[in-house]
Design a protein around this motif. Structure first.
Motif, PDB file in Angstrom:
ATOM      1  N   VAL A  29      21.995  61.143  34.127  1.00  0.00           N
ATOM      2  CA  VAL A  29      21.389  60.532  32.935  1.00  0.00           C
ATOM      3  C   VAL A  29      20.271  61.459  32.489  1.00  0.00           C
ATOM      4  O   VAL A  29      19.323  61.701  33.240  1.00  0.00           O
ATOM      5  N   THR A  30      20.415  62.004  31.290  1.00  0.00           N
ATOM      6  CA  THR A  30      19.358  62.901  30.827  1.00  0.00           C
ATOM      7  C   THR A  30      19.056  62.669  29.356  1.00  0.00           C
ATOM      8  O   THR A  30      19.674  61.839  28.690  1.00  0.00           O
ATOM      9  N   GLY A  31      18.098  63.421  28.847  1.00  0.00           N
ATOM     10  CA  GLY A  31      17.624  63.291  27.481  1.00  0.00           C
ATOM     11  C   GLY A  31      16.188  63.780  27.481  1.00  0.00           C
ATOM     12  O   GLY A  31      15.564  63.859  28.549  1.00  0.00           O
ATOM     13  N   LEU A  32      15.684  64.121  26.313  1.00  0.00           N
ATOM     14  CA  LEU A  32      14.302  64.601  26.253  1.00  0.00           C
ATOM     15  C   LEU A  32      13.354  63.451  26.584  1.00  0.00           C
ATOM     16  O   LEU A  32      13.743  62.282  26.581  1.00  0.00           O
ATOM     17  N   SER A  33      12.112  63.808  26.825  1.00  0.00           N
ATOM     18  CA  SER A  33      11.088  62.827  27.132  1.00  0.00           C
ATOM     19  C   SER A  33      11.061  61.723  26.075  1.00  0.00           C
ATOM     20  O   SER A  33      11.134  62.026  24.886  1.00  0.00           O
ATOM     21  N   ARG A  34      10.974  60.480  26.469  1.00  0.00           N
ATOM     22  CA  ARG A  34      10.920  59.306  25.592  1.00  0.00           C
ATOM     23  C   ARG A  34      12.264  58.972  24.937  1.00  0.00           C
ATOM     24  O   ARG A  34      12.322  58.100  24.066  1.00  0.00           O
ATOM     25  N   ALA A  35      13.321  59.631  25.327  1.00  0.00           N
ATOM     26  CA  ALA A  35      14.625  59.320  24.724  1.00  0.00           C
ATOM     27  C   ALA A  35      15.116  57.943  25.158  1.00  0.00           C
ATOM     28  O   ALA A  35      15.902  57.309  24.454  1.00  0.00           O
ATOM     29  N   GLY A  36      14.650  57.480  26.345  1.00  0.00           N
ATOM     30  CA  GLY A  36      15.045  56.141  26.782  1.00  0.00           C
ATOM     31  C   GLY A  36      15.786  56.114  28.115  1.00  0.00           C
ATOM     32  O   GLY A  36      16.489  55.153  28.401  1.00  0.00           O
ATOM     33  N   LYS A  37      15.604  57.133  28.962  1.00  0.00           N
ATOM     34  CA  LYS A  37      16.351  57.218  30.231  1.00  0.00           C
ATOM     35  C   LYS A  37      15.993  56.079  31.191  1.00  0.00           C
ATOM     36  O   LYS A  37      16.877  55.450  31.777  1.00  0.00           O
ATOM     37  N   THR A  38      14.690  55.844  31.345  1.00  0.00           N
ATOM     38  CA  THR A  38      14.250  54.839  32.318  1.00  0.00           C
ATOM     39  C   THR A  38      14.778  53.457  31.934  1.00  0.00           C
ATOM     40  O   THR A  38      15.302  52.719  32.774  1.00  0.00           O
ATOM     41  N   VAL A  39      14.643  53.102  30.657  1.00  0.00           N
ATOM     42  CA  VAL A  39      15.087  51.789  30.202  1.00  0.00           C
ATOM     43  C   VAL A  39      16.617  51.710  30.303  1.00  0.00           C
ATOM     44  O   VAL A  39      17.179  50.698  30.711  1.00  0.00           O
ATOM     45  N   PHE A  40      17.288  52.818  29.991  1.00  0.00           N
ATOM     46  CA  PHE A  40      18.757  52.840  30.068  1.00  0.00           C
ATOM     47  C   PHE A  40      19.229  52.554  31.496  1.00  0.00           C
ATOM     48  O   PHE A  40      20.096  51.709  31.713  1.00  0.00           O
ATOM     49  N   ILE A  41      18.682  53.268  32.466  1.00  0.00           N
ATOM     50  CA  ILE A  41      19.161  53.097  33.844  1.00  0.00           C
ATOM     51  C   ILE A  41      18.840  51.683  34.340  1.00  0.00           C
ATOM     52  O   ILE A  41      19.674  51.028  34.972  1.00  0.00           O
ATOM     53  N   THR A  42      17.641  51.211  34.011  1.00  0.00           N
ATOM     54  CA  THR A  42      17.259  49.863  34.445  1.00  0.00           C
ATOM     55  C   THR A  42      18.246  48.838  33.889  1.00  0.00           C
ATOM     56  O   THR A  42      18.733  47.956  34.593  1.00  0.00           O
ATOM     57  N   ARG A 272      29.968  62.869  35.746  1.00  0.00           N
ATOM     58  CA  ARG A 272      29.914  62.302  34.391  1.00  0.00           C
ATOM     59  C   ARG A 272      28.473  62.406  33.922  1.00  0.00           C
ATOM     60  O   ARG A 272      27.547  62.304  34.729  1.00  0.00           O
ATOM     61  N   GLN A 273      28.300  62.533  32.607  1.00  0.00           N
ATOM     62  CA  GLN A 273      26.940  62.735  32.107  1.00  0.00           C
ATOM     63  C   GLN A 273      26.710  61.897  30.856  1.00  0.00           C
ATOM     64  O   GLN A 273      27.574  61.833  29.977  1.00  0.00           O
ATOM     65  N   ILE A 274      25.567  61.245  30.785  1.00  0.00           N
ATOM     66  CA  ILE A 274      25.164  60.652  29.509  1.00  0.00           C
ATOM     67  C   ILE A 274      23.918  61.382  29.024  1.00  0.00           C
ATOM     68  O   ILE A 274      22.999  61.656  29.806  1.00  0.00           O
ATOM     69  N   VAL A 275      23.935  61.754  27.749  1.00  0.00           N
ATOM     70  CA  VAL A 275      22.800  62.452  27.137  1.00  0.00           C
ATOM     71  C   VAL A 275      22.212  61.515  26.085  1.00  0.00           C
ATOM     72  O   VAL A 275      22.875  61.195  25.098  1.00  0.00           O
ATOM     73  N   LEU A 276      20.997  61.049  26.315  1.00  0.00           N
ATOM     74  CA  LEU A 276      20.371  60.100  25.399  1.00  0.00           C
ATOM     75  C   LEU A 276      19.565  60.850  24.341  1.00  0.00           C
ATOM     76  O   LEU A 276      18.860  61.823  24.657  1.00  0.00           O
ATOM     77  N   VAL A 277      19.673  60.407  23.103  1.00  0.00           N
ATOM     78  CA  VAL A 277      18.988  61.103  22.011  1.00  0.00           C
ATOM     79  C   VAL A 277      18.308  60.069  21.119  1.00  0.00           C
ATOM     80  O   VAL A 277      18.951  59.126  20.659  1.00  0.00           O
ATOM     81  N   ASP A 278      17.016  60.269  20.869  1.00  0.00           N
ATOM     82  CA  ASP A 278      16.290  59.354  19.982  1.00  0.00           C
ATOM     83  C   ASP A 278      16.436  59.860  18.545  1.00  0.00           C
ATOM     84  O   ASP A 278      15.508  60.435  17.973  1.00  0.00           O
ATOM     85  N   VAL A 279      17.603  59.630  17.984  1.00  0.00           N
ATOM     86  CA  VAL A 279      17.906  60.134  16.630  1.00  0.00           C
ATOM     87  C   VAL A 279      17.014  59.448  15.601  1.00  0.00           C
ATOM     88  O   VAL A 279      16.474  60.086  14.686  1.00  0.00           O
ATOM     89  N   LEU A 280      16.816  58.146  15.762  1.00  0.00           N
ATOM     90  CA  LEU A 280      16.082  57.383  14.751  1.00  0.00           C
ATOM     91  C   LEU A 280      14.655  57.884  14.567  1.00  0.00           C
ATOM     92  O   LEU A 280      14.166  57.992  13.449  1.00  0.00           O
ATOM     93  N   GLU A 281      14.003  58.161  15.684  1.00  0.00           N
ATOM     94  CA  GLU A 281      12.620  58.638  15.604  1.00  0.00           C
ATOM     95  C   GLU A 281      12.562  59.951  14.805  1.00  0.00           C
ATOM     96  O   GLU A 281      11.683  60.143  13.971  1.00  0.00           O
ATOM     97  N   ALA A 282      13.528  60.840  15.052  1.00  0.00           N
ATOM     98  CA  ALA A 282      13.539  62.124  14.338  1.00  0.00           C
ATOM     99  C   ALA A 282      13.816  61.923  12.858  1.00  0.00           C
ATOM    100  O   ALA A 282      13.172  62.547  12.003  1.00  0.00           O
ATOM    101  N   VAL A 283      14.741  61.025  12.533  1.00  0.00           N
ATOM    102  CA  VAL A 283      15.031  60.760  11.114  1.00  0.00           C
ATOM    103  C   VAL A 283      13.776  60.203  10.442  1.00  0.00           C
ATOM    104  O   VAL A 283      13.400  60.609   9.345  1.00  0.00           O
ATOM    105  N   HIS A 284      13.109  59.322  11.160  1.00  0.00           N
ATOM    106  CA  HIS A 284      11.884  58.717  10.632  1.00  0.00           C
ATOM    107  C   HIS A 284      10.816  59.781  10.384  1.00  0.00           C
ATOM    108  O   HIS A 284      10.097  59.746   9.390  1.00  0.00           O
ATOM    109  N   ARG A 285      10.718  60.763  11.285  1.00  0.00           N
ATOM    110  CA  ARG A 285       9.662  61.776  11.131  1.00  0.00           C
ATOM    111  C   ARG A 285       9.979  62.821  10.079  1.00  0.00           C
ATOM    112  O   ARG A 285       9.104  63.584   9.683  1.00  0.00           O
ATOM    113  N   GLY A 286      11.238  62.900   9.649  1.00  0.00           N
ATOM    114  CA  GLY A 286      11.565  63.776   8.520  1.00  0.00           C
ATOM    115  C   GLY A 286      12.513  64.903   8.867  1.00  0.00           C
ATOM    116  O   GLY A 286      12.877  65.104  10.034  1.00  0.00           O
ATOM    117  N   PRO A 287      12.920  65.670   7.823  1.00  0.00           N
ATOM    118  CA  PRO A 287      13.951  66.704   7.995  1.00  0.00           C
ATOM    119  C   PRO A 287      13.627  67.733   9.071  1.00  0.00           C
ATOM    120  O   PRO A 287      14.500  68.140   9.834  1.00  0.00           O
TER     121      PRO A 287
END
Ligand code: GDP
Length: 466
Positions: A29-42, A272-287
């Motif tokens: 389980v991976t992803g950049l910091s704050r992507a949601g790994k801890t909450v996902f695994i829990t 097997r690998q899951i890659v978590l991505v906080d797409v919404l936060e990036a869209v919110h912050r702009g192009p």
């Protein structure tokens, strides 16, 4: 045809003698910091233990899962993922988000399952051990360092820094330094501190190329000499005992004693690998943030591309990660009618890599999910306009508010193109985002944490092995 027949006979014989094959599965389980790994695994572990909200997990729907339980993990020297503490944070009287991932950790979940399909009735129950390995995506960014000498890395980083305003302070310090002078620890520490400060500023600005990864997330190496180095211009001479030589020695140690062992011990054993991505936060912050996220993810995903790195190819030795799931997290910020669009933005983001057949041999999927649903949906009519919104408790002051995060475009290509072309702001849309606190949950036995599509994720990642 014949090959398929022989193969299925072979499969059948194998299944009869060894019902669950190799009965362990390592899920990264991976992803950049704050992507949601801890909450996902829990949430994943809780929902697999309880199973009341997992209709899309086929083995569960077929009633074949007899028991799921936590077990001592096989790797005795690796920190255990602190499931109980994280769950208590999310489900207590005053629910709050747990502490995020800072380093690698592991948890073993075991399943006792009745066989399904062809083999039902032919054999007894089997066991599957799922080893979940949580690790920061930032650490994968270090892969590129394996191919570089200290001199090459320094040169590349200093060139890149010269184009970044947040690098000015460190660059001035590095240029004022004479690497040929004898090593002094206070100078090394000052350089490392300023370089680390630059990396944090660059990450906060949404930049990619923020290596070395351990400078951002040091785990238990914080403050050790192996992290007390920084890039320096190559001086005319580099005598023994000079600052430059000492920096080189530490960089080499970082590569051989930190990066290589991580890839050898943890990464190369993942099935097997899951890659978590906080797409919404990036869209919110702009192009720019979206484009930076795209580039960083491309760097992260390099680790999964065969042929990208000789060292990794030798490690994998022809073996591949069998499945990769890309997940856009925190989908509970959006009404479900927007979820297909969120998924499409994620797909567009990782598409480059896929198009180059980059994950050859791996099955790849993209999904929008929420590990913990903090909102309820609400449709509001204002001035004759109908808006599909979500309602939740604000993280900042606990107020209940309804939010409309904005209409994601049907075709994400436009969004990605304007991000690539360096647009400052979205042309015809605005994306608001409020951060919600976990809602108070009245837990019933057999009912896991409320989520969105965690059962779909589980089915893709491990359903075929149950
Ligand atoms: P990590 O750094 O990848 O371990 O990230 P975490 O799992 O700690 O998540 C970072 C933050 O994202 C949390 O503190 C929450 O604020 C938010 N978050 C994570 N998952 C969800 C989710 O499913 N829904 C919502 N609304 N927020 C989430």
């Amino acid at each position: 045809m014949a090959g398929g027949f022989i193969q299925s006979i072979g499969d059948m014989a194998e299944a009869l003698t060894n019902p669950f094959g190799d009965n362990t599965l390592r899920l990264g389980v991976t992803g950049l910091s704050r992507a949601g790994k801890t909450v996902f695994i829990t949430s994943l572990v809780n929902n697999l233990l309880e199973r009341g909200r997992m209709p899309q997990l086929r083995a569960q729907a077929e009633g074949r899962i007899d028991a799921v339980f936590l077990q001592p993990q096989p790797d005795l020297t690796l920190p255990r993922f602190d499931y109980e503490t994280h769950l208590a944070a999310l489900t207590g009287d005053n629910p709050h988000w747990p502490d995020s991932t800072r380093a690698v950790s592991e948890l073993r979940l075991s399943f006792r399952v009745q066989p399904g399909g062809w083999f039902a009735g032919w054999r007894g129950p089997g066991e599957l051990h799922l080893d979940i390995v949580d690790y920061p995506g930032e650490w994968l960014l270090d892969l590129g360092l394996l191919d570089q000498t200290y001199a090459q890395w320094s040169d590349e980083v200093l060139t890149r820094l010269a184009k970044r305003p947040e690098g000015a302070d460190f660059l001035a310090t590095a240029r004022a330094e004479d690497g040929a002078l004898p090593h002094a620890e206070d100078r090394a520490k000052l350089l490392a501190d300023r370089f680390t400060a630059y990396l944090h500023a660059a990450r906060a600005a949404g930049r990619s190329d923020c290596t070395p990864g351990r400078f951002l997330l040091p785990g238990d190496l914080a403050g050790s000499p192996v992290l007390t180095f920084a890039p320096l211009p190559l001086p005319g001479q580099t005598p023994r005992g000079s600052l430059w030589r000492e920096m080189q020695r530490r960089y080499d140690a970082y590569v051989s004693r930190v990066i290589r062992p991580f890839f050898q011990t943890h990464f190369s054993r993942i099935d097997r690998q899951i890659v978590l991505v906080d797409v919404l936060e990036a869209v919110h912050r702009g192009p720019q943030a979206l484009e930076d996220l795209r580039r960083t993810m491309a760097d992260v995903l390099d680790a999964f591309r065969p042929g990208r790195n000789g060292f990794l190819d030798r490690l994998w030795n022809g073996r591949r990660v069998e499945k990769i799931l890309f997940a856009a997290t925190k989908a509970d910020h959006l009404h479900h009618t927007q979820h297909p669009r969120l998924q499409a933005v994620l797909r567009a983001m990782v598409q480059d890599a896929e198009q180059r057949a980059a994950f050859r041999g791996a099955r790849v999927e993209a999904l929008a999910l929420s590990a913990l649903r903090t909102t309820v949906e609400e449709t509001v009519t204002r001035d004759g306009l109908t808006l599909d919104m979500v309602r939740g408790r604000l993280l900042s002051d606990g107020r209940q508010v309804a939010m409309f995060a904005g209409d994601l475009p049907e075709d994400p290509a436009r969004l990605m193109a304007s991000a690539r072309q360096g647009a400052e702001a979205w042309l015809d849309a605005e994306y608001a985002l409020m951060h919600f606190a976990p809602a108070r949950i009245s837990r019933k036995p057999g009912e896991g944490l409320p989520h969105i599509r965690m059962d779909r994720a589980a089915e893709f990642l491990l359903g075929d092995r149950l």
